[in-house]
Write an enzyme that holds these catalytic residues in place. Structure first.
Site, PDB file in Angstrom:
ATOM      1  CE1 TYR A 101      -3.714   2.561   0.882  1.00 20.50           C
ATOM      2  CE2 TYR A 101      -1.949   3.575   2.155  1.00 20.50           C
ATOM      3  CZ  TYR A 101      -3.197   3.650   1.567  1.00 20.50           C
ATOM      4  OH  TYR A 101      -3.927   4.813   1.660  1.00 20.50           O
ATOM      5  CD  GLU A 185      -5.940   4.651  -1.088  1.00 21.42           C
ATOM      6  OE1 GLU A 185      -5.983   4.965   0.111  1.00 21.42           O
ATOM      7  OE2 GLU A 185      -6.934   4.233  -1.727  1.00 21.42           O
TER       8      GLU A 185
END
Length: 376
Positions: A101, A185
């Site tokens: 992530y 993101e």
């Protein structure tokens, strides 16, 4: 302005970040043709501006072009957290070895950006962050310094990411800066069995103040999947739909964000973010209440106002006039503080609406609104 996943991956690709081959369509028949062009076996992904698509059935693997057409037909038109799926993206599947992530987000309070990264990406990243916060690295980034290769190396090391991700972290920062983004993101950022680093999913939020520089997205980037958000946008309201039961109205983004946290701390979930800014006219209040009361999940409404330039008695007048224009069907809790707060409370007391309650503190008002929502 939130972008769709396929738009985010377009930006990633332009900045040299590897992404799987993919195409977008709103037609099941075209989905079959796309799957054929991509090699037959594809991942069909709903294109909506919300999370949780996988758990909702909006992301599925199709074994061949015929299955791709059937899957696209099943996903198109789905409702995912109030968002109707109007397009799907078909992407080549990837042989994933490890998921990570990585993101950059604006930290308004600190006046800087924050790099958030973890060696444990995927659908359960929120659970990882909540249960094991030490597994998620949060590294401040000075906007003037930016993310150099050296800084990216520090971020990767702190998060336990492999060295191959350093270049991606630098390029993600380039996306944020050059595209006027508030959030960039990638979840998951993956390493394939062949050792390549790819962005499999992306979320990008652009700064509305930079629309004049980001004209390429036009109405497509600004459109709202959620009908409540669309209705609020037509009225010029700064509204974001959330998954909760307590409607929230406040004046000032910081106050509204604090209100959301306090409501959550009282055992309820906020149903929305609605900032009426410095104005609280009868029309603005009526528009805000109308949008919030149109949400069937809302069980109570919390109006939290701190009077400054706009005095609380003017806010109270706006609420009273709004109550005459909008049929109130759920309890409304009002907290007025600051300039002319006592006079504002007196105005609401005189109106004596049976569904309106007042509280003098934010905590007390939030607790009342939460209790009313939970009891409904």
């Amino acid at each position: 302005m939130d972008l769709y996943e396929h738009q985010a991956r377009e930006l990633f690709e332009e900045h040299g970040i590897l992404v799987p081959r993919a195409e977008v369509t709103d037609s099941p028949k075209e989905a079959r043709a796309i799957a054929r062009r991509l090699g037959g076996r594809v991942v069909v992904k709903a294109q909506v501006k919300t999370g949780g698509r996988g758990k909702a059935g909006g992301v599925k693997l199709a074994a061949d072009p015929a299955a791709a057409e059937l899957t696209a037909r099943q996903i198109l038109g789905m409702d995912i957290k109030g968002h109707t799926v109007r397009k799907v993206m078909l992407a080549q599947p990837v042989d994933i070895e490890t998921e990570f992530y990585a993101s950059y987000v604006l930290d308004r309070a600190a006046g800087r950006f924050l790099a958030i990264a973890s060696a444990e990406g995927g659908m359960e990243i929120e659970e990882v962050a909540a249960s094991r916060p030490e597994a998620v690295a949060r590294i401040p980034v000075d906007p003037a310094e930016g993310v150099t290769s050296a800084r990216a190396g520090q971020i990767a090391e702190a998060a336990g990411l492999p060295p191959q991700t350093v270049d991606v972290l630098v390029r993600l920062w380039e996306v944020l800066v050059r595209e006027d983004a508030l959030l960039v993101e990638v979840n998951p950022l993956v390493r394939t069995a062949q050792g390549r680093i790819l962005a499999l999913d992306g979320k990008v939020t652009l700064d509305d103040n930079a629309r004049f520089r980001q004209t390429r997205w036009g109405a497509q980037g600004a459109q709202h999947d959620d009908p409540l958000e669309a209705a609020a946008a037509e009225r010029g309201l700064n509204y974001v739909k959330l998954d909760g039961e307590v409607g929230v109205i406040g004046n000032g983004a910081g106050l509204v964000m604090s209100t959301l946290d306090v409501v959550a701390g009282c055992g309820a979930r906020p149903a929305n973010f609605l900032d009426i800014g410095g104005g609280a006219s009868a029309q603005i209040m009526a528009d805000g209440l109308s949008v919030i009361l149109s949400d069937p999940t809302v069980k109570s409404v919390f109006v939290n106002v701190f009077g400054g330039i706009t005095a609380c008695d003017a806010v109270a007048d706006g609420i009273v006039q709004a109550l005459d224009a909008v049929r109130l069907t759920r309890p409304l809790v009002v907290r007025l503080d600051g300039n002319n707060a006592a006079r504002g409370r007196a105005i609401l007391d005189a109106r004596a609406h049976p569904l309106v309650q007042q509280a003098t503190t934010m905590d007390g008002a939030a607790r009342t609104a939460a209790d009313l929502a939970n009891a409904a």
